[in-house]
Enzyme design. Structure first.
Site, mmCIF file in Angstrom:
data_model
loop_
_atom_site.group_PDB
_atom_site.id
_atom_site.type_symbol
_atom_site.label_atom_id
_atom_site.label_comp_id
_atom_site.label_asym_id
_atom_site.label_seq_id
_atom_site.Cartn_x
_atom_site.Cartn_y
_atom_site.Cartn_z
ATOM 1 N N GLN A 84 46.797 -71.372 -36.223
ATOM 2 C CA GLN A 84 47.764 -72.664 -36.801
ATOM 3 C C GLN A 84 48.449 -73.367 -35.566
ATOM 4 O O GLN A 84 49.206 -72.697 -34.992
ATOM 5 C CB GLN A 84 48.815 -72.046 -37.885
ATOM 6 N N ASP A 142 37.884 -73.676 -37.885
ATOM 7 C CA ASP A 142 38.704 -74.863 -37.631
ATOM 8 C C ASP A 142 37.484 -75.903 -37.118
ATOM 9 O O ASP A 142 37.772 -77.139 -37.271
ATOM 10 C CB ASP A 142 39.617 -74.789 -36.955
ATOM 11 N N LYS A 186 46.396 -71.826 -47.484
ATOM 12 C CA LYS A 186 44.985 -71.558 -47.022
ATOM 13 C C LYS A 186 44.767 -69.891 -47.420
ATOM 14 O O LYS A 186 43.536 -69.562 -47.645
ATOM 15 C CB LYS A 186 44.807 -71.299 -45.334
#
Ligand code: NAP
Length: 295
Positions: free
Chosen positions: A97, A120, A53
């Site tokens: 994460q 997200d 990412k």
């Protein structure tokens, strides 16, 4: 029939190139988009995802700030970091994460992220916005799947039956909502579904998001159907594979996504899209001044 491939790598490359262009325009105005990626602990898979990412951000001209913390970080410390990032105007997206170490409540941390920076798309506000059709960040994986459908001329699914296998909050459920918003008739299957094949054989579009190899085999697919494989598993040789028996299903399906090179790259591309759009919303391009009237 041999299915045509939906090339997630090529599509993600094109998407990322467009993001890079728009990011450069913001940067030229001194407003570079910024993504904070927070990693707690040393889960090897998470380290790889986070690295990918961050690399993708760099390539697209998005500033990424990687914050790595020891697994001993407390929940209160993490919540304080999220709060600081919420209040940092140079950060437009916050990604924590998952999974987090067991002593930290994932849900509590996700809910602490400002919905305006929830790139997200996991916050309850983002899920609710999707449910009621309000603007908000869409979860990146199902959003990427929708872009793949769009790329083969299936942006509108009116008259089509879509079957989603899996009902997780991060893939299956938002996927079903996005398909519904695209006018598909949607069936959601899960571990309690009695006869999965009876459902999938009726589908024009199948999205497999289970996390088990060979959940979908050729006998479960209607000829010509579109098959999107979200799954990420390892085969006996340790190679990455999806939920779909690719070699068998490609003989029956009309379109199919490969693993690797399918949904995975699109997920990262959509994270960049969400971050860019967050930055654009935070810094709307000023309207050009009205032409002055001559006297
Ligand atoms: P998850 O939270 O474990 O959910 C799996 C879902 O599959 C559950 O709803 C479960 O049903 C259902 N299921 C399990 N066995 C089944 C069966 N035999 N038949 C029908 N349904 C069954 O997983 P997830 O987070 O959604 O992820 C799914 C897969 O996608 C994983 O392989 C993950 O690694 C992958 N993934 C890939 C990406 C990407 O970027 N490519 C992103 C996210 C996830 P119940 O609800 O009844 O338990």
């Amino acid at each position: 029939m041999t299915a045509q491939l939906i090339d997630g790598l090529a599509l993600s490359k094109a998407t990322r190139a467009e993001v890079a262009q728009r990011a450069a325009a913001l940067t030229a105005q001194g407003r570079q988009p910024g993504l904070a990626v927070v990693l707690v602990g040393d889960n090897p898979a998470s380290q790889v995802y986070v690295r990918n990412k961050v690399k993708a951000c760099e390539e697209a001209g998005i500033r990424s700030v990687l914050e790595k913390y020891d697994a001993s970080m407390t929940e209160a410390e993490l919540l304080a970091r999220v709060d600081a990032l919420n209040n940092d105007p140079s950060i437009h997206g916050i990604l924590v994460q998952l999974p987090l170490p067991k002593h930290i409540d994932d849900h509590k941390v996700i809910e602490a992220i400002a919905p305006a920076k929830d790139v997200d798309g996991f916050h309850v506000a983002s899920a609710g916005a999707l449910m009621v059709g309000e603007p908000g960040f869409k979860a990146c994986t199902p959003y990427g799947c929708m872009k793949m459908l769009e790329s083969i001329g299936m942006a509108d699914l009116k008259g089509k039956h879509a079957v989603v296998i899996g009902r997780s909050n991060i893939v299956g459920k938002p996927m079903a909502m996005m398909l519904l918003a695209a006018n598909a008739t949607v069936t959601v299957c899960h571990s309690g579904t009695a006869d999965l094949g009876a459902m999938t054989r009726q589908a024009d579009v199948i999205v497999a998001a289970v996390g088990k190899r060979n959940v979908l085999t050729a006998d479960m697919v209607k000829p010509g159907a579109v098959v999107i494989d979200v799954g990420m598993n390892r085969n006996d040789e340790g190679k990455l594979c999806g939920d779909v028996d690719f070699d068998g299903v490609k003989q029956v399906a009309g379109w199919i996504t490969p693993v690797p090179g399918g949904v995975g790259p699109m997920t990262i591309a959509m994270l960049l899209v969400n971050t860019l759009e967050s930055a654009e919303r935070a810094h709307p391009v000023p309207a050009s001044p009205a032409p002055s009237r001559g006297r």
